[in-house]
Design a protein around this motif. Structure first.
Motif, PDB file in Angstrom:
ATOM      1  N   LEU A  73       0.852  -1.188   0.000  1.00 41.14           N
ATOM      2  CA  LEU A  73       0.000   0.000   0.000  1.00 41.14           C
ATOM      3  C   LEU A  73       0.888   1.239   0.000  1.00 41.14           C
ATOM      4  O   LEU A  73       1.746   1.393   0.870  1.00 41.14           O
ATOM      5  CB  LEU A  73      -0.903  -0.029   1.228  1.00 41.14           C
ATOM      6  CG  LEU A  73      -1.942   1.070   1.355  1.00 41.14           C
ATOM      7  CD1 LEU A  73      -2.947   0.976   0.212  1.00 41.14           C
ATOM      8  CD2 LEU A  73      -2.654   0.952   2.687  1.00 41.14           C
ATOM      9  N   LEU A  74       0.699   2.097  -0.976  1.00 38.87           N
ATOM     10  CA  LEU A  74       1.570   3.266  -1.129  1.00 38.87           C
ATOM     11  C   LEU A  74       1.456   4.189   0.078  1.00 38.87           C
ATOM     12  O   LEU A  74       0.385   4.670   0.396  1.00 38.87           O
ATOM     13  CB  LEU A  74       1.223   4.019  -2.412  1.00 38.87           C
ATOM     14  CG  LEU A  74       2.253   5.029  -2.897  1.00 38.87           C
ATOM     15  CD1 LEU A  74       3.569   4.340  -3.199  1.00 38.87           C
ATOM     16  CD2 LEU A  74       1.759   5.748  -4.124  1.00 38.87           C
ATOM     17  N   GLY A  75       2.559   4.383   0.747  1.00 39.65           N
ATOM     18  CA  GLY A  75       2.620   5.282   1.889  1.00 39.65           C
ATOM     19  C   GLY A  75       2.747   4.587   3.233  1.00 39.65           C
ATOM     20  O   GLY A  75       3.046   5.244   4.223  1.00 39.65           O
ATOM     21  N   GLN A  76       2.526   3.271   3.291  1.00 38.97           N
ATOM     22  CA  GLN A  76       2.573   2.621   4.599  1.00 38.97           C
ATOM     23  C   GLN A  76       3.991   2.574   5.154  1.00 38.97           C
ATOM     24  O   GLN A  76       4.211   2.913   6.316  1.00 38.97           O
ATOM     25  CB  GLN A  76       1.925   1.248   4.589  1.00 38.97           C
ATOM     26  CG  GLN A  76       2.729   0.118   3.998  1.00 38.97           C
ATOM     27  CD  GLN A  76       1.982  -1.207   4.067  1.00 38.97           C
ATOM     28  OE1 GLN A  76       0.780  -1.255   3.884  1.00 38.97           O
ATOM     29  NE2 GLN A  76       2.708  -2.255   4.321  1.00 38.97           N
ATOM     30  N   HIS A  77       4.959   2.178   4.361  1.00 37.97           N
ATOM     31  CA  HIS A  77       6.342   2.189   4.832  1.00 37.97           C
ATOM     32  C   HIS A  77       6.847   3.625   4.959  1.00 37.97           C
ATOM     33  O   HIS A  77       7.659   3.925   5.835  1.00 37.97           O
ATOM     34  CB  HIS A  77       7.246   1.388   3.898  1.00 37.97           C
ATOM     35  CG  HIS A  77       7.000  -0.079   3.947  1.00 37.97           C
ATOM     36  ND1 HIS A  77       6.202  -0.724   3.034  1.00 37.97           N
ATOM     37  CD2 HIS A  77       7.419  -1.034   4.809  1.00 37.97           C
ATOM     38  CE1 HIS A  77       6.156  -2.006   3.320  1.00 37.97           C
ATOM     39  NE2 HIS A  77       6.889  -2.228   4.401  1.00 37.97           N
ATOM     40  N   ALA A  78       6.370   4.493   4.089  1.00 42.83           N
ATOM     41  CA  ALA A  78       6.790   5.895   4.140  1.00 42.83           C
ATOM     42  C   ALA A  78       6.400   6.530   5.471  1.00 42.83           C
ATOM     43  O   ALA A  78       7.229   7.181   6.121  1.00 42.83           O
ATOM     44  CB  ALA A  78       6.174   6.668   2.973  1.00 42.83           C
ATOM     45  N   LEU A  79       5.165   6.337   5.886  1.00 42.92           N
ATOM     46  CA  LEU A  79       4.730   6.903   7.161  1.00 42.92           C
ATOM     47  C   LEU A  79       5.477   6.267   8.329  1.00 42.92           C
ATOM     48  O   LEU A  79       5.918   6.964   9.251  1.00 42.92           O
ATOM     49  CB  LEU A  79       3.217   6.727   7.347  1.00 42.92           C
ATOM     50  CG  LEU A  79       2.676   7.261   8.672  1.00 42.92           C
ATOM     51  CD1 LEU A  79       2.855   8.771   8.748  1.00 42.92           C
ATOM     52  CD2 LEU A  79       1.222   6.895   8.843  1.00 42.92           C
ATOM     53  N   TRP A 120      -0.821  -1.977  11.162  1.00 42.46           N
ATOM     54  CA  TRP A 120      -2.038  -1.162  11.239  1.00 42.46           C
ATOM     55  C   TRP A 120      -2.558  -0.854   9.834  1.00 42.46           C
ATOM     56  O   TRP A 120      -3.746  -0.994   9.556  1.00 42.46           O
ATOM     57  CB  TRP A 120      -1.738   0.103  12.025  1.00 42.46           C
ATOM     58  CG  TRP A 120      -2.896   1.029  12.176  1.00 42.46           C
ATOM     59  CD1 TRP A 120      -4.132   0.741  12.687  1.00 42.46           C
ATOM     60  CD2 TRP A 120      -2.921   2.408  11.819  1.00 42.46           C
ATOM     61  NE1 TRP A 120      -4.918   1.864  12.666  1.00 42.46           N
ATOM     62  CE2 TRP A 120      -4.201   2.902  12.139  1.00 42.46           C
ATOM     63  CE3 TRP A 120      -1.988   3.274  11.275  1.00 42.46           C
ATOM     64  CZ2 TRP A 120      -4.570   4.227  11.919  1.00 42.46           C
ATOM     65  CZ3 TRP A 120      -2.355   4.586  11.062  1.00 42.46           C
ATOM     66  CH2 TRP A 120      -3.632   5.054  11.376  1.00 42.46           C
ATOM     67  N   PHE A 121      -1.662  -0.436   8.940  1.00 42.76           N
ATOM     68  CA  PHE A 121      -2.067  -0.169   7.561  1.00 42.76           C
ATOM     69  C   PHE A 121      -2.579  -1.432   6.881  1.00 42.76           C
ATOM     70  O   PHE A 121      -3.548  -1.388   6.129  1.00 42.76           O
ATOM     71  CB  PHE A 121      -0.907   0.414   6.737  1.00 42.76           C
ATOM     72  CG  PHE A 121      -0.801   1.895   6.837  1.00 42.76           C
ATOM     73  CD1 PHE A 121      -1.742   2.705   6.227  1.00 42.76           C
ATOM     74  CD2 PHE A 121       0.237   2.484   7.529  1.00 42.76           C
ATOM     75  CE1 PHE A 121      -1.650   4.078   6.308  1.00 42.76           C
ATOM     76  CE2 PHE A 121       0.340   3.852   7.609  1.00 42.76           C
ATOM     77  CZ  PHE A 121      -0.611   4.659   7.005  1.00 42.76           C
ATOM     78  N   ALA A 127      -5.900  -6.869   5.094  1.00 37.15           N
ATOM     79  CA  ALA A 127      -4.974  -7.993   4.916  1.00 37.15           C
ATOM     80  C   ALA A 127      -5.225  -9.053   5.979  1.00 37.15           C
ATOM     81  O   ALA A 127      -5.796  -8.780   7.033  1.00 37.15           O
ATOM     82  CB  ALA A 127      -3.532  -7.504   4.985  1.00 37.15           C
ATOM     83  N   GLN A 128      -4.750 -10.238   5.693  1.00 37.65           N
ATOM     84  CA  GLN A 128      -4.902 -11.365   6.598  1.00 37.65           C
ATOM     85  C   GLN A 128      -4.098 -11.144   7.880  1.00 37.65           C
ATOM     86  O   GLN A 128      -3.032 -10.537   7.857  1.00 37.65           O
ATOM     87  CB  GLN A 128      -4.428 -12.631   5.892  1.00 37.65           C
ATOM     88  CG  GLN A 128      -4.811 -13.904   6.568  1.00 37.65           C
ATOM     89  CD  GLN A 128      -4.420 -15.106   5.719  1.00 37.65           C
ATOM     90  OE1 GLN A 128      -3.599 -14.993   4.812  1.00 37.65           O
ATOM     91  NE2 GLN A 128      -5.015 -16.235   6.004  1.00 37.65           N
ATOM     92  N   ALA A 129      -4.616 -11.643   8.996  1.00 35.34           N
ATOM     93  CA  ALA A 129      -3.941 -11.494  10.288  1.00 35.34           C
ATOM     94  C   ALA A 129      -2.575 -12.180  10.263  1.00 35.34           C
ATOM     95  O   ALA A 129      -2.400 -13.209   9.625  1.00 35.34           O
ATOM     96  CB  ALA A 129      -4.808 -12.064  11.401  1.00 35.34           C
ATOM     97  N   LYS A 130      -1.641 -11.607  10.991  1.00 35.50           N
ATOM     98  CA  LYS A 130      -0.280 -12.144  11.055  1.00 35.50           C
ATOM     99  C   LYS A 130      -0.109 -12.992  12.310  1.00 35.50           C
ATOM    100  O   LYS A 130      -0.747 -12.752  13.321  1.00 35.50           O
ATOM    101  CB  LYS A 130       0.744 -11.002  11.104  1.00 35.50           C
ATOM    102  CG  LYS A 130       0.558  -9.936  10.045  1.00 35.50           C
ATOM    103  CD  LYS A 130       1.140 -10.349   8.751  1.00 35.50           C
ATOM    104  CE  LYS A 130       1.054  -9.143   7.795  1.00 35.50           C
ATOM    105  NZ  LYS A 130       1.267  -9.465   6.464  1.00 35.50           N
ATOM    106  N   GLY A 131       0.788 -13.945  12.268  1.00 34.13           N
ATOM    107  CA  GLY A 131       1.102 -14.777  13.424  1.00 34.13           C
ATOM    108  C   GLY A 131       2.238 -14.175  14.231  1.00 34.13           C
ATOM    109  O   GLY A 131       2.727 -13.080  13.949  1.00 34.13           O
TER     110      GLY A 131
END
Length: 163
Positions: A73-79, A120-121, A127-131
């Motif tokens: 998603l554009l901006g998620q790593h940027a933020l 959070w993004f 997106a699917q939940a992470k373990g």
């Protein structure tokens, strides 16, 4: 004087290019799980070493590049990079005084914050939940902070990179 202030800019760019390549390099499944956040580690190093030169805007730009490279998603790593670079720059005088093992713990906290923001993004995007293994890169980043710090500091001194 302006020539001296700009000295070593290529070294900083090359370190980020290498970190971005390490971030997208294909690995086996077990390697993907423990891959440290190379780009975040390099960003944190340069924010602590040269806070007047590497700032929030630079973190945002590198984050956008990582978003494009990873197809996220554009901006998620940027933020997330902007937030952790802001915190690192504001605390750089304190962090630099800590012994390396305490720096490693603080780096792990910043990496966890980075991963929380990305998570959070991902949650907002559905997106699917992470373990539990989602958090392993923060642990490996903490363990690799000392070697990353040592290598980048040696490079910074060899090439006389100044702020």
């Amino acid at each position: 004087m302006s020539l001296i202030r700009r000295q070593g800019g290529g070294v900083i760019i090359v370190s980020f290019v290498v970190a971005l390549m390490l971030a997208i390099m294909p690995l086996p499944h077990w390697g993907e799980i423990i891959r440290p956040e190379w780009t975040a580690l390099v960003l944190l190093y340069w924010c602590l070493a040269l806070p007047s030169r590497i700032g929030v805007g630079f973190g945002w730009t590198i984050g956008l590049l990582l978003d494009v490279l990873k197809g996220s998603l554009l901006g998620q790593h940027a933020l997330a990079f902007a937030v952790i670079s802001y915190i690192a720059i504001n605390l750089h005088l304190r962090i630099r005084l800590y012994p390396r093992w305490q720096q490693s713990l603080l780096i792990m906290v910043l990496l966890i914050l980075y991963q929380l923001l990305v998570l959070w993004f991902d949650g907002i995007a559905g997106a699917q939940a992470k373990g539990w293994s989602y958090w392993l890169p923060s642990l490996t980043g903490m363990l690799l902070w000392s070697p990353v710090f040592t290598v980048l500091r040696a490079i910074r001194r060899d090439y006389k990179v100044t702020g």
